[in-house]
Design an enzyme around this catalytic site. Sequence first.
Site, PDB file in Angstrom:
ATOM      1  N   GLY A 172      -0.541   6.715   6.118  1.00 14.82           N
ATOM      2  CA  GLY A 172      -1.008   5.877   7.213  1.00 14.82           C
ATOM      3  C   GLY A 172       0.142   5.151   7.880  1.00 14.82           C
ATOM      4  O   GLY A 172       1.206   4.949   7.281  1.00 14.82           O
ATOM      5  N   TYR A 177      -5.237   0.049  14.975  1.00 19.09           N
ATOM      6  CA  TYR A 177      -5.223   0.295  13.529  1.00 19.09           C
ATOM      7  C   TYR A 177      -6.632   0.116  12.960  1.00 19.09           C
ATOM      8  O   TYR A 177      -7.107   0.930  12.182  1.00 19.09           O
ATOM      9  CB  TYR A 177      -4.237  -0.662  12.845  1.00 19.09           C
ATOM     10  CG  TYR A 177      -4.167  -0.512  11.350  1.00 19.09           C
ATOM     11  CD1 TYR A 177      -3.449   0.533  10.781  1.00 19.09           C
ATOM     12  CD2 TYR A 177      -4.806  -1.422  10.505  1.00 19.09           C
ATOM     13  CE1 TYR A 177      -3.371   0.674   9.403  1.00 19.09           C
ATOM     14  CE2 TYR A 177      -4.733  -1.294   9.137  1.00 19.09           C
ATOM     15  CZ  TYR A 177      -4.011  -0.239   8.585  1.00 19.09           C
ATOM     16  OH  TYR A 177      -3.952  -0.106   7.227  1.00 19.09           O
TER      17      TYR A 177
END
Length: 186
Positions: free
Chosen positions: A85, A148
Amino acid sequence: MDKVCAVFGGSRGIGRAVAQLMAQKGYRLAIIARNLEVAKAAAADLGGGHLAFSCDVAKEHDVQKTFEELEKNLGPVNFLVNAAGISRDSLLVRTKTEDMISQLHTNLLGSMLTCKAAMKTMIQQQRGSIVNVGSIIGLKGNAGQSVYSASKGGLVGFSRALAKEVARRKIRVNVVAPATGNCILS
């Protein structure tokens, strides 16, 4: 049957901690990261029998090639961890489109692609486990992290839906949503 675990994002952070735990539990590991040298170092720290691979999870061809190689060298994957990520924190009005795309591609599309690749073997085996690493930000949101948050919130919805798709095949899909010490939630 061998216990084989693929950890995408396994070279550092949460992914590395998960890899260490899985190694202790007797799994043969594939540590996968964009940087092959860092992945090799993480795999070496775990002891023998673990391999390292380089892969950009946002690229379907890379993911497919990585699964082919790791299954050829370790055997069928029966445990998948998606810890890869990225975060490019910024207020939405200041966020560059390419930063939005890279977060969505790495954090959401990447997990979708790795799950899709793992499903082929898991369905044949009629068993498997997948853990997708989300974030509390994907559930609660946070100023300066809207993109995000969207990517990790999408991962929650994806994981829930996939769990329903494959449950009858004895494949478990879960998402964990850790919190970081530097975020303020309301």
